[in-house]
Design an enzyme around this catalytic site. Structure first.
Site, PDB file in Angstrom:
ATOM      1  CD  GLU A 198      -3.467  -0.953   1.839  1.00 58.41           C
ATOM      2  OE1 GLU A 198      -2.689  -0.318   2.858  1.00 58.41           O
ATOM      3  OE2 GLU A 198      -4.473  -1.374   1.789  1.00 58.41           O
ATOM      4  CD  GLU A 221      -3.706  -5.726   3.014  1.00 60.18           C
ATOM      5  OE1 GLU A 221      -4.737  -5.330   3.234  1.00 60.18           O
ATOM      6  OE2 GLU A 221      -2.685  -5.447   1.981  1.00 60.18           O
ATOM      7  CE  LYS A 253      -4.269  -5.772  21.685  1.00 57.85           C
ATOM      8  NZ  LYS A 253      -3.896  -4.639  21.201  1.00 57.85           N
ATOM      9  CG  PHE A 254     -10.131  -5.473  18.954  1.00 57.78           C
ATOM     10  CD1 PHE A 254     -10.452  -6.336  19.828  1.00 57.78           C
ATOM     11  CD2 PHE A 254      -8.963  -4.890  19.529  1.00 57.78           C
ATOM     12  CE1 PHE A 254     -10.421  -6.497  20.923  1.00 57.78           C
ATOM     13  CE2 PHE A 254      -8.906  -4.663  21.607  1.00 57.78           C
ATOM     14  CZ  PHE A 254      -9.583  -5.851  21.643  1.00 57.78           C
ATOM     15  CG  HIS A 255      -8.732  -6.258  10.892  1.00 58.70           C
ATOM     16  ND1 HIS A 255      -8.983  -7.269   9.322  1.00 58.70           N
ATOM     17  CD2 HIS A 255      -8.433  -5.445  10.123  1.00 58.70           C
ATOM     18  CE1 HIS A 255      -8.750  -6.441   8.566  1.00 58.70           C
ATOM     19  NE2 HIS A 255      -8.769  -5.232   8.650  1.00 58.70           N
TER      20      HIS A 255
END
Ligand code: GLA
Ligand code: GLA
Length: 727
Positions: free
Chosen positions: A157, A313, A362-364
């Site tokens: 990206e 993605e 970590k919350f993805h």
């Protein structure tokens, strides 16, 4: 020179691609064994590896650690999974940063951004570039013959987090770029208009990047800076690409784009890609997200002239970087994945394979959530992997848009410079209603660059052409003369490539083509709107520009009275020629309007309130065998009503006639003529869709003769035999 591998199939992997970013360096090796077993179960055939592995691959300046990656690649290969190997250059390690603190990027305010996140590099830093190229070469030499290697993934990206840097190295690179572009300092002074505010330079050495200054900065300096920043990142990309082409020829190379990103001129960038890949994160909380997603996917397909592209993605469910991160409700992940395929993608990959337990993401969501195989997300991962295998024959098939929309980054950058009549003329805000109107009418769009020859399209739409050189204007004129139809949005034909106003009245080089002249821009403030009404008058006999100001004012007043009287006495149905009768009478302009006068154009719609009441708002000019419409105002959600008669005149109808609301339809075609009709129900209610030919649903094997029923969020992919087979 970078060579591009031209291919319709993105990799040697058969069928459609399925998988995601895998960050095995975050896990002990025992976990990898479980990963590959589960990947096989889900039908994963491609994983992106190494995107953020620099520190692991090169622990310090003189040591390399490839052992773990050797084992990993061997492991995935044994399980029949191919690898999209990243060059790992997006996050330079701490040792490199401390050895070369000057490679950290500096903001316009002079703040040097610290290590501790990612993408912390100055695009023009020699130290960063050398290290990135060295790492790329080391990876290419080691893995070019590895049987798991299917494609190279450069960096990650470009333009994410850092798009520009104002450090001394960037300043030097900017000066080099300016010298190449402008040749000598006098030419730069002319191009930048430095006679204004005493901004004259005696030499290139006096020039700095447009750092924070007391007041408005020279607009051409800012525009050249935008161009330079896109080029500076592209130069980095090309340096890595050149290494891969040299060391690992024949293996396709891509970098993941970020949908419609202002910072990078993707027309230019895509010339250096073997194929286009994109990262897309539509927001499940936005009920219109699928319309935006469709627009982005159409751009990705268009960047390489309709060749298949890869969704590199997407999130399996929620992301972690919005203020509120709503997950994808059951069925939405599948529907949105199919939407990418419906618009030309040859695969669906994700960020990421296994959910992280540490770090900023970590919350993805992930294909394999924290809860493991009991999670709903995992069930969806496996289910969709199974479905994707049934769609394998789609790989390499194409779709072509029915109409073309012109997109020019140069014009986008220039449009959004400061000190314009209205700060609310933002390219994406202008574009979206155009795309939405076409989307809602079931019309498929291709994007084209300003250098394209639009002859193959019956209709070309230009939502905005603020910056327009005469060569492009000449091409547009030739297109219309030759029978093309052009619709041009407001605030167009204003400046040349140096952002100097085209003298002699707007829209400059479009004046003859559009048959109008703009007297003054008339932005509409805040939430106010201006009402519009269909016109019934003939074009004026003489160009009204001849009129002196007072006369003009008089004429306006007169015209207004006349028109009002005419509209009161004439029934709507009498508004003659058929396209006009289709126009709604409750149209409203928002954000922007213009005092325009017709020269050779006819007026189709007039302003009906405010200072411009009675003046033309929408015009059509017949030229040669074609026509050119001009929309002098921003029409927002009312735009479709004005486009309807244009579409009718151009003979463009819905991809599938009779499409119910909320259903998206697109068609891909194989080289042998076999068609694939995608029907996607984005709405909350069941829909029955009439078919124009019988087909077989690849997802279920069911035959459909005259219609299909789609559940809420339901989808079908119908194979339609080639016409000769049908006969
Ligand atoms: C001030 C300045 C002028 C000009 C005008 C624009 O008055 O003195 O140079 O910038 O504003 O409104
Ligand atoms: C981008 C990045 C990934 C990850 C995701 C999260 O696409 O390329 O590394 O940060 O966003 O949505």
């Amino acid at each position: 020179m970078t060579a591009t591998v031209t291919m319709d199939r993105l990799t040697r992997v058969p069928g459609l691609l399925y998988g995601g970013d895998w960050n095995p360096e975050q896990w002990p090796e025992q976990v990898w064994a479980e990963d590959v077993k589960l990947m096989a179960e889900a039908g994963v055939n491609l994983v992106t590896v190494g995107v953020f592995s620099w520190a692991r691959l090169q622990p310090d300046a003189d040591s390399w650690d490839f052992g773990w990656l050797d084992r990993l690649l061997d492991l995935v290969h044994r399980h029949g999974i191919a690898v999209d190997l990243a060059t790992a250059t997006a996050s330079p390690p701490a040792w490199l940063v401390r050895a070369h603190p000057e490679l950290l990027p500096v903001t316009a305010d002079g703040v040097r951004l610290e290590f501790g996140s990612r993408q912390h590099y100055c695009p023009s830093s020699p130290a960063y570039r050398q290290a990135a190229v060295r790492l790329t070469r080391a990876l290419a030499e080691r893995y070019r013959d590895h049987p798991a290697l299917a494609l190279w993934h450069i960096h990650n990206e470009y333009g994410d987090h850092v798009q520009e840097c104002f450090c001394p190295a960037s300043a030097a690179d900017f000066r080099r770029w300016l010298r190449e572009r402008h040749g000598d300092i006098e030419e730069l002074n002319r191009s930048w208009g430095t006679a204004f505010w005493s901004q004259r330079y005696n030499s290139f050495e006096q020039i700095e990047p447009p750092r924070t200054a007391p007041g408005p900065v020279n607009p051409t300096q800012l525009l050249d800076w935008r161009r330079f920043c896109s080029d500076a990142l592209l130069a980095l990309h090309r340096a890595e690409k050149a290494v891969l082409d040299e060391v690992s020829p024949g293996v396709p190379v891509t970098t993941n784009f970020m949908s419609m990103l202002k910072a990078l001129d993707y027309w230019e960038w895509s010339r250096h890609e073997d194929f286009v890949s994109d990262d897309a994160y539509p927001d499940p909380a936005d009920p219109r997200a699928h319309v935006n997603a469709a627009m982005n996917y159409d751009l990705m397909r268009s960047l390489k002239g309709g060749r298949p592209w890869l969704l590199m993605e997407q999130a399996p469910s929620a992301v972690s970087w919005r203020p509120v991160n709503v997950p994808k409700a059951p069925g939405l992940y599948r529907l949105w994945s199919l939407q990418a395929l419906a618009r030309g993608a040859d695969g669906v990959l994700h960020f990421q394979w296994r959910a992280s337990v540490a770090g900023a993401e970590k919350f993805h969501s992930a294909m394999l959530p924290h809860r493991g195989t009991a999670a709903r997300g995992w069930q969806e991962t496996v289910r969709f992997g199974t479905e994707l295998r049934r769609l394998g024959e789609l790989a390499g098939t194409r779709l072509r848009g029915q109409v073309a929309v012109l997109l020019d980054w140069d014009s986008w950058w220039a449009l959004e410079l400061d000190d314009h009549p209205s700060a609310r003329m933002r390219w994406l805000d202008l574009l979206r209603p155009w795309y939405a109107a076409l989307y809602e009418r079931g019309v498929t769009v291709d994007f084209v660059p300003p250098t394209a020859d639009p002859d193959g399209y019956p209709l070309l739409l230009a939502p905005n052409l603020y910056l327009l050189d005469t060569a492009t204007a000449d091409r547009l004129t030739a297109y219309v003369r030759g029978g093309g139809r052009l619709v041009c949005g407001p605030f167009s034909g204003i400046t040349d490539r140096h952002d100097h106003i085209h003298p002699g009245g707007h829209p400059g080089p479009l004046r003859e083509l559009l048959g109008i002249v703009v007297d003054e821009h008339w932005p509409i403030p805040d939430d106010a709107t201006t009402s519009l009404t269909p016109a019934g008058t003939e074009p004026p006999a003489e160009p009204r520009t001849e009129l002196r100001a007072e006369l003009r004012a008089e004429l306006r007043a007169e015209l207004r009275t006349e028109l009002r009287a005419e509209l009161r006495t004439e029934p709507r149905a009498d508004l003659r020629t058929e396209p006009r009768t289709d126009l709604r009478t409750d149209l409203r302009a928002e954000r922007w309007s213009e005092w325009i006068e017709t020269e050779t154009a006819e007026t189709l719609v007039r302003y009906d309130s405010g200072a411009l009441a009675g003046l033309p708002a929408v015009t059509r000019n017949r030229l040669g065998d074609g026509s050119a419409w001009y929309l002098s105002c921003h029409l927002g959600t009312d735009l479709g009503a004005v486009l309807d008669p244009v579409l009718a005149e151009a003979g463009v109808g819905a991809e599938l006639p009779g499409l119910p609301e909320g259903v998206e339809a697109t068609r891909r075609h194989a080289a042998d003529g076999t068609g694939y009709l995608f029907l996607l129900n984005h709405g909350p209610v069941e829909r029955r869709v009439p078919l124009d030919a019988p087909g077989t649903d690849l997802l279920t094997g069911t035959e459909a003769a005259t219609a299909v029923t789609l559940a809420p969020l339901g989808a079908v992919v119908l194979r339609l035999p080639a016409p000769q087979e049908r006969a």
